[in-house]
Write an enzyme that holds these catalytic residues in place. Structure first.
Site, PDB file in Angstrom:
ATOM      1  N   SER A   1      40.097  33.322  39.437  1.00  0.00           N
ATOM      2  CA  SER A   1      41.235  33.137  38.545  1.00  0.00           C
ATOM      3  C   SER A   1      42.138  32.054  39.122  1.00  0.00           C
ATOM      4  O   SER A   1      41.978  31.632  40.283  1.00  0.00           O
ATOM      5  CB  SER A   1      42.019  34.446  38.404  1.00  0.00           C
TER       6      SER A   1
ATOM      7  N   GLY B   1      40.173  43.072  32.889  1.00  0.00           N
ATOM      8  CA  GLY B   1      38.775  42.805  32.552  1.00  0.00           C
ATOM      9  C   GLY B   1      38.516  41.487  31.856  1.00  0.00           C
ATOM     10  O   GLY B   1      37.350  41.169  31.556  1.00  0.00           O
ATOM     11  N   ALA B   2      39.556  40.698  31.599  1.00  0.00           N
ATOM     12  CA  ALA B   2      39.347  39.435  30.883  1.00  0.00           C
ATOM     13  C   ALA B   2      38.446  38.492  31.674  1.00  0.00           C
ATOM     14  O   ALA B   2      37.522  37.877  31.131  1.00  0.00           O
ATOM     15  CB  ALA B   2      40.688  38.770  30.594  1.00  0.00           C
ATOM     16  N   GLY B   3      38.706  38.376  32.978  1.00  0.00           N
ATOM     17  CA  GLY B   3      37.872  37.513  33.804  1.00  0.00           C
ATOM     18  C   GLY B   3      36.451  38.025  33.927  1.00  0.00           C
ATOM     19  O   GLY B   3      35.498  37.244  34.004  1.00  0.00           O
ATOM     20  N   ASP B   4      36.294  39.355  33.923  1.00  0.00           N
ATOM     21  CA  ASP B   4      34.961  39.949  33.983  1.00  0.00           C
ATOM     22  C   ASP B   4      34.187  39.657  32.701  1.00  0.00           C
ATOM     23  O   ASP B   4      32.996  39.295  32.744  1.00  0.00           O
ATOM     24  CB  ASP B   4      35.061  41.463  34.189  1.00  0.00           C
TER      25      ASP B   4
ATOM     26  N   ASN C   1      34.923  31.923  27.596  1.00  0.00           N
ATOM     27  CA  ASN C   1      36.302  31.918  27.090  1.00  0.00           C
ATOM     28  C   ASN C   1      36.447  32.807  25.866  1.00  0.00           C
ATOM     29  O   ASN C   1      37.451  33.508  25.689  1.00  0.00           O
ATOM     30  CB  ASN C   1      36.731  30.493  26.729  1.00  0.00           C
TER      31      ASN C   1
END
Length: 292
Positions: free
Chosen positions: A191, A241-244, A268
């Site tokens: 991130s 969890g967005a990055g996951d 994305n």
């Protein structure tokens, strides 16, 4: 952009990807009150994306006897341990200017994943996606031996935990115990905040670095160049969890032979779907068919 994504032929074609990371119990709090309790862990978000896109995978995860959620891939149950628990405090973070919007605390830690817990077979892709310190250097090294290309989420490498309350902190990548393995890793994802703990200019010489920037999309860095990838707009409700999910979409794209920038765009897309929902997102098949 050129990336080394050659595949060996000695693998089970029904399981292209190995995911390594523990399932968790996530508790979301605001002003001291529990807002939601959900299934957590990078493995859960990534497998959710893979299930939606019908990507074949094997998942190695550990939980305790108290694990309480149905999952599509059974974990290793450790009878002497409890499932990893994270508390996400949304009233302790800082707004804007790249500061964290929540404070994470690991209040329970399950056992680490050891090299012997991994399957004795080959995979096209491996994903080291621990969240609670469960991936050991020797485990990542074993992944590098059995997987043609390994993706490492830097949170699996640099997270440390306060001895009093479990607050998530970070150490520099050089001090993490994993640094010597970087030349063998294919992709390192971080991130914007985590990228402060590595030297992107140095690491990009060895592997592709993917830095996510929330609502501003992501940026790819490789030895000879870099590229910004367009974001998808979203109404953020819960960033957990967005990055996951991004990483799940990114790897799913590469599994389907998309070019690396197109795979990052797909990442994305899944990141934007995730922040708009609390906990594990529900993925609409109609949207997947349009995007993929």
């Amino acid at each position: 952009m050129a990336t080394s994504l050659e595949h060996t032929q000695n693998h089970d074609p029904s399981q292209n990807v190995l995911i390594v990371g523990n399932y968790c119990h996530d508790v979301l709090l605001r002003n001291g009150d529990v807002v939601a309790e959900t299934l957590g862990g990078a493995a859960s978000f990534i497998s959710n994306v893979f299930n939606g896109l019908t990507v074949s995978y094997h998942l190695t995860s550990k939980v305790g006897l108290d694990f309480k959620y149905p999952v599509s891939y059974d974990p290793i149950v450790v009878s002497s341990a409890r499932t990893t628990v994270f508390h996400a405090h949304f009233d302790l973070g800082f707004d804007g200017n790249g500061h964290q919007d929540r404070v994470l605390k690991r209040v329970v830690a399950c056992d680490p994943i050891c090299p012997g817990d991994l399957p004795d077979m080959r995979f096209d892709f491996g994903m080291a996606v621990g969240v609670g310190g469960e991936i050991l250097p020797e485990t990542l090294e074993r992944m590098l031996e059995i997987c043609d290309v390994v993706f490492a989420d830097i949170q699996a490498l640099i997270r440390i935990f306060d001895g009093n309350d479990g607050t998530v902190k970070h150490v520099g990548l050089k001090e993490s115990g994993f640094y010597h393995l970087l030349p063998r890793i294919g992709f390192l994802k971080a991130s914007e905040e985590e990228a402060l703990f590595l030297d992107v200019e140095e690491v990009r010489k060895w592997c592709c670095v993917v830095v996510t920037h929330g609502k501003d999309g992501c940026k790819l860095y490789w030895k000879d160049g870099e590229m910004k990838i367009t974001p998808f707009s979203a109404n953020q409700i819960d960033p957990t969890g967005a990055g996951d999910s991004f990483l799940g979409g990114f790897v799913a794209g590469l599994v389907q032979r998309l070019a690396t920038p197109d795979a990052a765009l797909l990442g994305n897309f899944f990141g934007s779907l995730t922040v708009a929902q609390i906990g594990l997102p529900k993925l609409e098949l109609r949207l997947l068919q349009v995007c993929f």
